[in-house]
Design a protein around this motif. Structure first.
Motif, PDB file in Angstrom:
ATOM      1  N   GLY A   1      -9.353  14.679   3.346  1.00 35.30           N
ATOM      2  CA  GLY A   1      -9.153  15.580   4.476  1.00 35.30           C
ATOM      3  C   GLY A   1      -7.712  15.928   4.755  1.00 35.30           C
ATOM      4  O   GLY A   1      -7.404  17.059   5.150  1.00 35.30           O
ATOM      5  N   ILE A   2      -6.796  14.953   4.580  1.00 35.83           N
ATOM      6  CA  ILE A   2      -5.383  15.234   4.841  1.00 35.83           C
ATOM      7  C   ILE A   2      -4.876  16.290   3.865  1.00 35.83           C
ATOM      8  O   ILE A   2      -4.182  17.242   4.254  1.00 35.83           O
ATOM      9  N   LEU A   3      -5.239  16.176   2.599  1.00 37.76           N
ATOM     10  CA  LEU A   3      -4.816  17.164   1.611  1.00 37.76           C
ATOM     11  C   LEU A   3      -5.426  18.529   1.909  1.00 37.76           C
ATOM     12  O   LEU A   3      -4.744  19.564   1.824  1.00 37.76           O
ATOM     13  N   LYS A   4      -6.698  18.533   2.249  1.00 35.65           N
ATOM     14  CA  LYS A   4      -7.383  19.800   2.526  1.00 35.65           C
ATOM     15  C   LYS A   4      -6.736  20.543   3.692  1.00 35.65           C
ATOM     16  O   LYS A   4      -6.447  21.748   3.612  1.00 35.65           O
ATOM     17  N   THR A   5      -6.477  19.812   4.777  1.00 34.99           N
ATOM     18  CA  THR A   5      -5.895  20.444   5.956  1.00 34.99           C
ATOM     19  C   THR A   5      -4.461  20.886   5.686  1.00 34.99           C
ATOM     20  O   THR A   5      -4.039  21.964   6.133  1.00 34.99           O
ATOM     21  N   ALA A   6      -3.702  20.073   4.956  1.00 35.61           N
ATOM     22  CA  ALA A   6      -2.325  20.455   4.614  1.00 35.61           C
ATOM     23  C   ALA A   6      -2.311  21.720   3.755  1.00 35.61           C
ATOM     24  O   ALA A   6      -1.487  22.621   3.965  1.00 35.61           O
ATOM     25  N   ALA A   7      -3.237  21.792   2.790  1.00 34.30           N
ATOM     26  CA  ALA A   7      -3.305  22.980   1.939  1.00 34.30           C
ATOM     27  C   ALA A   7      -3.724  24.207   2.738  1.00 34.30           C
ATOM     28  O   ALA A   7      -3.172  25.306   2.557  1.00 34.30           O
TER      29      ALA A   7
ATOM     30  N   ARG B   1      -6.012  10.786  -6.581  1.00 32.14           N
ATOM     31  CA  ARG B   1      -7.419  11.048  -6.870  1.00 32.14           C
ATOM     32  C   ARG B   1      -7.787  12.516  -6.700  1.00 32.14           C
ATOM     33  O   ARG B   1      -8.620  13.049  -7.449  1.00 32.14           O
ATOM     34  N   TYR B   2      -7.166  13.198  -5.728  1.00 32.37           N
ATOM     35  CA  TYR B   2      -7.590  14.554  -5.385  1.00 32.37           C
ATOM     36  C   TYR B   2      -6.536  15.634  -5.644  1.00 32.37           C
ATOM     37  O   TYR B   2      -6.797  16.817  -5.395  1.00 32.37           O
ATOM     38  N   LYS B   3      -5.378  15.290  -6.135  1.00 27.85           N
ATOM     39  CA  LYS B   3      -4.275  16.257  -6.216  1.00 27.85           C
ATOM     40  C   LYS B   3      -4.613  17.486  -7.053  1.00 27.85           C
ATOM     41  O   LYS B   3      -4.149  18.600  -6.741  1.00 27.85           O
ATOM     42  N   ASP B   4      -5.413  17.320  -8.095  1.00 31.54           N
ATOM     43  CA  ASP B   4      -5.732  18.476  -8.945  1.00 31.54           C
ATOM     44  C   ASP B   4      -6.569  19.526  -8.214  1.00 31.54           C
ATOM     45  O   ASP B   4      -6.613  20.686  -8.638  1.00 31.54           O
ATOM     46  N   GLN B   5      -7.216  19.103  -7.125  1.00 28.10           N
ATOM     47  CA  GLN B   5      -8.021  20.058  -6.351  1.00 28.10           C
ATOM     48  C   GLN B   5      -7.165  20.882  -5.383  1.00 28.10           C
ATOM     49  O   GLN B   5      -7.663  21.840  -4.785  1.00 28.10           O
ATOM     50  N   TYR B   6      -5.886  20.490  -5.227  1.00 22.66           N
ATOM     51  CA  TYR B   6      -5.016  21.172  -4.266  1.00 22.66           C
ATOM     52  C   TYR B   6      -3.696  21.538  -4.951  1.00 22.66           C
ATOM     53  O   TYR B   6      -2.650  20.931  -4.691  1.00 22.66           O
ATOM     54  N   PRO B   7      -3.721  22.529  -5.832  1.00 21.45           N
ATOM     55  CA  PRO B   7      -2.542  22.880  -6.632  1.00 21.45           C
ATOM     56  C   PRO B   7      -1.379  23.432  -5.814  1.00 21.45           C
ATOM     57  O   PRO B   7      -0.246  23.486  -6.317  1.00 21.45           O
ATOM     58  N   THR B   8      -1.600  23.839  -4.576  1.00 23.26           N
ATOM     59  CA  THR B   8      -0.497  24.370  -3.757  1.00 23.26           C
ATOM     60  C   THR B   8       0.341  23.250  -3.142  1.00 23.26           C
ATOM     61  O   THR B   8       1.416  23.512  -2.595  1.00 23.26           O
ATOM     62  N   LEU B   9      -0.145  22.004  -3.237  1.00 24.28           N
ATOM     63  CA  LEU B   9       0.579  20.860  -2.675  1.00 24.28           C
ATOM     64  C   LEU B   9       1.303  20.096  -3.784  1.00 24.28           C
ATOM     65  O   LEU B   9       0.880  20.103  -4.943  1.00 24.28           O
ATOM     66  N   THR B  10       2.368  19.404  -3.394  1.00 26.62           N
ATOM     67  CA  THR B  10       3.087  18.587  -4.360  1.00 26.62           C
ATOM     68  C   THR B  10       3.658  17.345  -3.681  1.00 26.62           C
ATOM     69  O   THR B  10       3.793  17.290  -2.445  1.00 26.62           O
TER      70      THR B  10
ATOM     71  N   ASP C   1       0.862  -1.174   0.000  1.00 27.58           N
ATOM     72  CA  ASP C   1       0.000   0.000   0.000  1.00 27.58           C
ATOM     73  C   ASP C   1       0.902   1.228   0.000  1.00 27.58           C
ATOM     74  O   ASP C   1       1.389   1.650   1.051  1.00 27.58           O
ATOM     75  N   PRO C   2       1.176   1.809  -1.161  1.00 30.19           N
ATOM     76  CA  PRO C   2       2.150   2.904  -1.233  1.00 30.19           C
ATOM     77  C   PRO C   2       1.630   4.191  -0.608  1.00 30.19           C
ATOM     78  O   PRO C   2       0.437   4.492  -0.660  1.00 30.19           O
ATOM     79  N   VAL C   3       2.541   4.939  -0.018  1.00 34.44           N
ATOM     80  CA  VAL C   3       2.195   6.234   0.573  1.00 34.44           C
ATOM     81  C   VAL C   3       3.168   7.290   0.068  1.00 34.44           C
ATOM     82  O   VAL C   3       4.284   6.984  -0.356  1.00 34.44           O
ATOM     83  N   TYR C   4       2.723   8.529   0.106  1.00 36.21           N
ATOM     84  CA  TYR C   4       3.537   9.670  -0.293  1.00 36.21           C
ATOM     85  C   TYR C   4       3.704  10.612   0.886  1.00 36.21           C
ATOM     86  O   TYR C   4       2.822  10.706   1.755  1.00 36.21           O
ATOM     87  N   ILE C   5       4.808  11.330   0.890  1.00 34.32           N
ATOM     88  CA  ILE C   5       4.955  12.487   1.763  1.00 34.32           C
ATOM     89  C   ILE C   5       4.752  13.707   0.881  1.00 34.32           C
ATOM     90  O   ILE C   5       5.425  13.867  -0.143  1.00 34.32           O
ATOM     91  N   ILE C   6       3.790  14.541   1.257  1.00 34.49           N
ATOM     92  CA  ILE C   6       3.439  15.710   0.462  1.00 34.49           C
ATOM     93  C   ILE C   6       3.646  16.974   1.269  1.00 34.49           C
ATOM     94  O   ILE C   6       3.787  16.925   2.498  1.00 34.49           O
ATOM     95  N   GLY C   7       3.671  18.098   0.572  1.00 35.29           N
ATOM     96  CA  GLY C   7       3.832  19.365   1.258  1.00 35.29           C
ATOM     97  C   GLY C   7       3.709  20.532   0.297  1.00 35.29           C
ATOM     98  O   GLY C   7       3.379  20.343  -0.886  1.00 35.29           O
ATOM     99  N   PRO C   8       3.981  21.737   0.762  1.00 37.24           N
ATOM    100  CA  PRO C   8       3.870  22.930  -0.085  1.00 37.24           C
ATOM    101  C   PRO C   8       4.840  22.865  -1.267  1.00 37.24           C
ATOM    102  O   PRO C   8       5.948  22.325  -1.135  1.00 37.24           O
ATOM    103  N   ARG C   9       4.431  23.413  -2.381  1.00 37.58           N
ATOM    104  CA  ARG C   9       5.272  23.394  -3.573  1.00 37.58           C
ATOM    105  C   ARG C   9       6.617  24.085  -3.339  1.00 37.58           C
ATOM    106  O   ARG C   9       7.636  23.673  -3.897  1.00 37.58           O
ATOM    107  N   GLU C  10       6.623  25.135  -2.511  1.00 31.20           N
ATOM    108  CA  GLU C  10       7.895  25.832  -2.277  1.00 31.20           C
ATOM    109  C   GLU C  10       8.851  25.009  -1.407  1.00 31.20           C
ATOM    110  O   GLU C  10      10.046  25.294  -1.337  1.00 31.20           O
ATOM    111  N   ASP C  11       8.342  24.000  -0.720  1.00 30.30           N
ATOM    112  CA  ASP C  11       9.157  23.066   0.072  1.00 30.30           C
ATOM    113  C   ASP C  11      10.258  23.805   0.837  1.00 30.30           C
ATOM    114  O   ASP C  11      11.448  23.579   0.635  1.00 30.30           O
TER     115      ASP C  11
END
Length: 266
Positions: free
Chosen positions: A176-182, A197-206, A102-112
């Motif tokens: 929810g994790i993406l929404k709160t992170a954004a 599935r949801y990344k296009d809805q949160y363009p500030t995350l990468t 079950d693969p997972v990603y670490i995501i965050g702001p585009r400016e990192d």
């Protein structure tokens, strides 16, 4: 009279043995939650279609299965591998085959701003430690999932207590994790299928890390080292071959647009 009683006792024992013979011994043991998994059932059904005899699967409570694994009292088992189980099995003559994960990603702001994308060679616990020590917002799941449990274990092992003001509980929705992170310009660990599935809805995350060693759930088949031709061994080989790996790869594709899990053999 004594002869009749003895005869009846013998007859009763024979009937009990015959009744026992009517219940085939399981070829494979699995924890109860995995036994109800649609993916696991699809794999078993796909395999059985190729066989003259059906694979007999028995489900057990997870704790009981682990006890049997540690004592070696099982022919074969399929389960979510844990560090504890792997350590217990390291002293036994067994073969461990990783089937899917079950693969997972670490995501965050585009400016990192903390350079997380540059830490690809570091283990997941060191990456998480870096997030906390740099005083960056970190979003955790709203429920106590396996992933959340691993995060908590990492904090304990590293002697870290996240700042409550920066350790943020996610919105309970699937995204929810993406929404709160954004919303908080924060970092998070999220399942691959949710992000895709949801990344296009949160363009500030990468996506910053996709090799999260220590956070990935691995589903493994364990067989005795001397077992080379049982039905369970054939099942393991079938799952690692194209038919089984295709079932794994395409599972969830229609619902999520990406594979829910990834086959371990590409």
């Amino acid at each position: 009279m004594k002869k009749i009683i003895c005869l009846l006792m013998v007859l009763s024992m024979v009937l009990m043995l015959l009744a026992g013979c009517g219940q085939p011994e399981a070829d494979l043991y699995v924890p109860e939650d995995l036994a109800e998994s649609p993916l696991f059932l699809a794999l078993v059904n796909g395999f059985n279609e190729t066989q003259s005899r059906e694979l007999v699967v028995e489900s057990l409570p997870a704790a009981q299965l682990m006890d049997r694994l540690e004592s070696g009292e099982f022919p074969s088992a399929f389960f979510l591998m844990t560090p504890e189980a792997e350590a217990a099995l390291s002293t036994q003559e067994v073969t461990i085959n990783e089937i899917f994960y079950d693969p997972v990603y670490i995501i965050g702001p585009r400016e990192d701003r903390i350079g997380l994308s540059q830490l690809g060679e570091y283990s997941a616990d060191q990456v998480l430690k870096h997030i906390i020590l740099t005083k960056s917002p970190f979003v955790h799941a709203a429920s106590l999932t396996n992933l959340r449990k691993k995060e908590v274990l990492f904090w304990e092992q590293n002697g870290i207590t996240p700042d409550p003001a920066l350790y943020l509980e996610a919105d309970p929705a699937e995204d929810g994790i993406l929404k709160t992170a954004a919303d908080h310009n924060g970092y998070a660990v999220v399942e691959r299928y949710v992000y895709e599935r949801y990344k296009d809805q949160y363009p500030t995350l990468t996506l910053l890390q996709d090799q999260c060693q220590g956070l990935v759930d691995r589903f493994c088949m364990v067989v005795q080292g001397t077992d080379t031709d049982s039905l369970a061994v054939q099942f393991a080989s079938w799952m690692m071959d194209t038919p089984g790996q295709d079932i794994i790869y395409f599972y969830g594709m229609e619902e999520y647009g990406v594979s829910r899990y990834l086959p371990s053999i590409h």
